[in-house]
Structure formats: C-alpha cells, structure tokens
Design an enzyme around this catalytic site. Sequence first.
Site, PDB file in Angstrom:
ATOM      1  N   CYS A   3       1.101  -1.115   0.037  1.00 33.87           N
ATOM      2  CA  CYS A   3      -0.119   0.022   0.197  1.00 33.87           C
ATOM      3  C   CYS A   3       0.759   1.419   0.047  1.00 33.87           C
ATOM      4  O   CYS A   3       2.023   1.536   0.846  1.00 33.87           O
ATOM      5  CB  CYS A   3      -0.910  -0.037   1.216  1.00 33.87           C
ATOM      6  SG  CYS A   3      -1.695   1.532   1.453  1.00 33.87           S
ATOM      7  N   CYS A   6       0.762   3.275   3.215  1.00 34.68           N
ATOM      8  CA  CYS A   6       1.588   2.369   4.247  1.00 34.68           C
ATOM      9  C   CYS A   6       2.930   2.721   4.063  1.00 34.68           C
ATOM     10  O   CYS A   6       3.566   2.987   5.163  1.00 34.68           O
ATOM     11  CB  CYS A   6       1.043   0.937   4.326  1.00 34.68           C
ATOM     12  SG  CYS A   6      -0.435   0.618   4.978  1.00 34.68           S
ATOM     13  N   ASP A  29       0.502  16.726  -0.984  1.00 34.68           N
ATOM     14  CA  ASP A  29      -0.026  16.041  -2.054  1.00 34.68           C
ATOM     15  C   ASP A  29       0.972  16.271  -3.311  1.00 34.68           C
ATOM     16  O   ASP A  29       1.648  17.246  -3.490  1.00 34.68           O
ATOM     17  CB  ASP A  29      -1.314  16.267  -2.567  1.00 34.68           C
ATOM     18  CG  ASP A  29      -2.484  15.464  -3.439  1.00 34.68           C
ATOM     19  OD1 ASP A  29      -3.229  14.788  -2.836  1.00 34.68           O
ATOM     20  OD2 ASP A  29      -1.637  15.228  -4.529  1.00 34.68           O
ATOM     21  N   HIS A  45      -3.526   0.757   8.569  1.00 35.36           N
ATOM     22  CA  HIS A  45      -4.175   0.664   7.236  1.00 35.36           C
ATOM     23  C   HIS A  45      -5.743   0.408   7.468  1.00 35.36           C
ATOM     24  O   HIS A  45      -5.920  -0.409   8.083  1.00 35.36           O
ATOM     25  CB  HIS A  45      -3.624  -0.488   6.533  1.00 35.36           C
ATOM     26  CG  HIS A  45      -4.458  -0.610   4.951  1.00 35.36           C
ATOM     27  ND1 HIS A  45      -3.809   0.228   4.206  1.00 35.36           N
ATOM     28  CD2 HIS A  45      -5.278  -1.141   4.628  1.00 35.36           C
ATOM     29  CE1 HIS A  45      -4.736  -0.040   2.924  1.00 35.36           C
ATOM     30  NE2 HIS A  45      -5.439  -0.742   3.390  1.00 35.36           N
ATOM     31  N   ASN A  85     -12.287  11.055  -0.439  1.00 38.46           N
ATOM     32  CA  ASN A  85     -12.919  10.270  -1.558  1.00 38.46           C
ATOM     33  C   ASN A  85     -13.169   8.782  -1.078  1.00 38.46           C
ATOM     34  O   ASN A  85     -12.118   8.325  -0.589  1.00 38.46           O
ATOM     35  CB  ASN A  85     -12.121  10.430  -2.829  1.00 38.46           C
ATOM     36  CG  ASN A  85     -12.170  11.872  -3.327  1.00 38.46           C
ATOM     37  OD1 ASN A  85     -13.220  12.367  -3.409  1.00 38.46           O
ATOM     38  ND2 ASN A  85     -10.892  12.425  -3.875  1.00 38.46           N
ATOM     39  N   GLY A  91     -13.973   8.483  -7.059  1.00 41.55           N
ATOM     40  CA  GLY A  91     -12.499   8.804  -7.473  1.00 41.55           C
ATOM     41  C   GLY A  91     -11.192   8.488  -6.557  1.00 41.55           C
ATOM     42  O   GLY A  91     -10.098   9.107  -6.991  1.00 41.55           O
ATOM     43  N   HIS A  96      -6.267   3.935   0.974  1.00 36.61           N
ATOM     44  CA  HIS A  96      -5.745   3.899   2.183  1.00 36.61           C
ATOM     45  C   HIS A  96      -6.437   5.245   2.708  1.00 36.61           C
ATOM     46  O   HIS A  96      -6.050   6.344   2.104  1.00 36.61           O
ATOM     47  CB  HIS A  96      -4.174   3.880   2.269  1.00 36.61           C
ATOM     48  CG  HIS A  96      -3.727   3.988   3.838  1.00 36.61           C
ATOM     49  ND1 HIS A  96      -2.718   3.381   4.317  1.00 36.61           N
ATOM     50  CD2 HIS A  96      -3.914   4.992   4.715  1.00 36.61           C
ATOM     51  CE1 HIS A  96      -2.415   3.680   5.538  1.00 36.61           C
ATOM     52  NE2 HIS A  96      -3.173   4.805   5.609  1.00 36.61           N
ATOM     53  N   HIS A  98      -7.686   8.601   3.609  1.00 44.78           N
ATOM     54  CA  HIS A  98      -7.000   9.944   3.525  1.00 44.78           C
ATOM     55  C   HIS A  98      -7.810  10.906   3.567  1.00 44.78           C
ATOM     56  O   HIS A  98      -9.085  10.719   2.868  1.00 44.78           O
ATOM     57  CB  HIS A  98      -5.846   9.919   2.692  1.00 44.78           C
ATOM     58  CG  HIS A  98      -6.242   9.794   0.937  1.00 44.78           C
ATOM     59  ND1 HIS A  98      -6.410   8.413   0.810  1.00 44.78           N
ATOM     60  CD2 HIS A  98      -6.935  10.522   0.184  1.00 44.78           C
ATOM     61  CE1 HIS A  98      -6.938   8.518  -0.362  1.00 44.78           C
ATOM     62  NE2 HIS A  98      -7.068   9.622  -1.025  1.00 44.78           N
ATOM     63  N   HIS A 100      -8.169  15.008   2.488  1.00 40.48           N
ATOM     64  CA  HIS A 100      -7.489  16.218   1.793  1.00 40.48           C
ATOM     65  C   HIS A 100      -7.786  17.329   2.493  1.00 40.48           C
ATOM     66  O   HIS A 100      -9.079  17.852   2.948  1.00 40.48           O
ATOM     67  CB  HIS A 100      -7.972  16.308   0.198  1.00 40.48           C
ATOM     68  CG  HIS A 100      -8.050  15.161  -0.658  1.00 40.48           C
ATOM     69  ND1 HIS A 100      -6.932  15.061  -1.478  1.00 40.48           N
ATOM     70  CD2 HIS A 100      -8.537  13.942  -0.544  1.00 40.48           C
ATOM     71  CE1 HIS A 100      -7.111  13.976  -2.315  1.00 40.48           C
ATOM     72  NE2 HIS A 100      -8.042  13.251  -1.816  1.00 40.48           N
TER      73      HIS A 100
HETATM   74  P1  DGP Z   1      -7.593  10.411  -3.857  1.00 44.33           P
HETATM   75  O1  DGP Z   1      -7.539  10.322  -5.449  1.00 44.33           O
HETATM   76  O2  DGP Z   1      -8.701  11.063  -3.195  1.00 44.33           O
HETATM   77  O3  DGP Z   1      -7.488   8.782  -3.609  1.00 44.33           O
HETATM   78  O4  DGP Z   1      -6.431  10.897  -3.547  1.00 44.33           O
HETATM   79  C1  DGP Z   1      -5.123  10.520  -3.514  1.00 44.33           C
HETATM   80  C2  DGP Z   1      -4.097  11.627  -3.644  1.00 44.33           C
HETATM   81  O5  DGP Z   1      -2.876  11.057  -3.227  1.00 44.33           O
HETATM   82  C3  DGP Z   1      -4.100  12.431  -4.740  1.00 44.33           C
HETATM   83  O6  DGP Z   1      -4.538  13.704  -4.680  1.00 44.33           O
HETATM   84  C4  DGP Z   1      -2.532  12.379  -5.386  1.00 44.33           C
HETATM   85  C5  DGP Z   1      -1.759  11.792  -3.959  1.00 44.33           C
HETATM   86  N1  DGP Z   1      -0.828  10.991  -4.332  1.00 44.33           N
HETATM   87  C6  DGP Z   1      -0.763   9.723  -4.927  1.00 44.33           C
HETATM   88  N2  DGP Z   1       0.581   9.068  -5.037  1.00 44.33           N
HETATM   89  C7  DGP Z   1       1.192   9.813  -3.983  1.00 44.33           C
HETATM   90  C8  DGP Z   1       2.528   9.953  -3.698  1.00 44.33           C
HETATM   91  O7  DGP Z   1       3.377   9.065  -3.839  1.00 44.33           O
HETATM   92  N3  DGP Z   1       2.991  11.097  -2.766  1.00 44.33           N
HETATM   93  C9  DGP Z   1       1.974  11.848  -2.445  1.00 44.33           C
HETATM   94  N4  DGP Z   1       2.666  12.986  -1.519  1.00 44.33           N
HETATM   95  N5  DGP Z   1       0.811  12.292  -2.733  1.00 44.33           N
HETATM   96  C10 DGP Z   1       0.441  11.009  -3.639  1.00 44.33           C
END
Ligand code: DGP
Length: 112
Positions: A3, A6, A29, A45, A85, A91, A96, A98, A100
């Site tokens: 993950c 994780c 992000d 997780h 989300n 989307g 995992h 999270h 925003h």
């Molecule tokens: P969601 O689409 O709601 O599952 O948001 C996932 C977010 O995670 C997306 O806005 C981009 C971010 N993201 C994906 N991979 C990485 C990463 O490797 N590092 C960071 N800092 N953010 C990431």
Amino acid sequence: MDCLFCKIAAGEIPSTKVYEDDTILAFRDINPQAPTHILVIPKVHIGSVAELTEAHAALVGHIFAVIPEIAAREGLTGGFRVVSNCGPDAGQSVPHLHFHILGGKELSLEMA
Ligand code: DGP
C-alpha cells in the site's frame, strides 16, 4: 501490505511531512489541486471511510483535532475544505484512508 500510503507512513517512500505523531501523518499532495493541498492519513491501514467503525472513533477524532492545527499553521485564514473520496465513484485512487485539506484560494463549489 503493498500500500503506497502505508509505505509513506513507514518512511519507505519519501514525502513532504507537515505533521506526524504516533498514529497519524500529514504530508503534501504530490499533485496539488490548490495552493495548499495536504493529505492526512492514519498510520494503520484502513481502506477508506467505508471501513470506519465505532472502534475508530478516537483515531478519527484525533485526525479532526489535528486538521485545524495544520490549517492554522498553513495560514488558511480564509477557510479550507476537507474531503475524503471513498470508492471508485468518488474517484478514490489510493485505497488507504486519507483526508485532503485544500485551501489557499477560493475553491469551486462544484461537487459532482
Ligand atoms: P484520492 O484520489 O482521493 O485517492 O487521492 C489520492 C491523492 O494522493 C491524490 O491527490 C494524489 C496523491 N498521491 C498519490 N501518490 C502520491 C505520492 O506518492 N506522494 C504524495 N505525496 N501524494 C500522492
């Protein structure tokens, strides 16, 4: 478990951390949708909001106690948005849990 978040929580993949304690981590992000775009995750997780139960109450409460601290530290005095989300229709791209934190500009009110 394979993950991405994780691995970020474990420090195996680097991130720009803005807050960390024993149970949660906040980091920037990689693909910001606003001038300030931070993700807050539990270190344990949990797949998404859909998996939350009463057993997670303290953890989720802690996340929502830290979010305003982060927003204040980031100078989001004009307000901010918290989004989680959940599942493919929303989307969700990283399975995992999270949250925003988005801010630093006037955000669009578009919801769908
Ligand atoms: P969601 O689409 O709601 O599952 O948001 C996932 C977010 O995670 C997306 O806005 C981009 C971010 N993201 C994906 N991979 C990485 C990463 O490797 N590092 C960071 N800092 N953010 C990431």
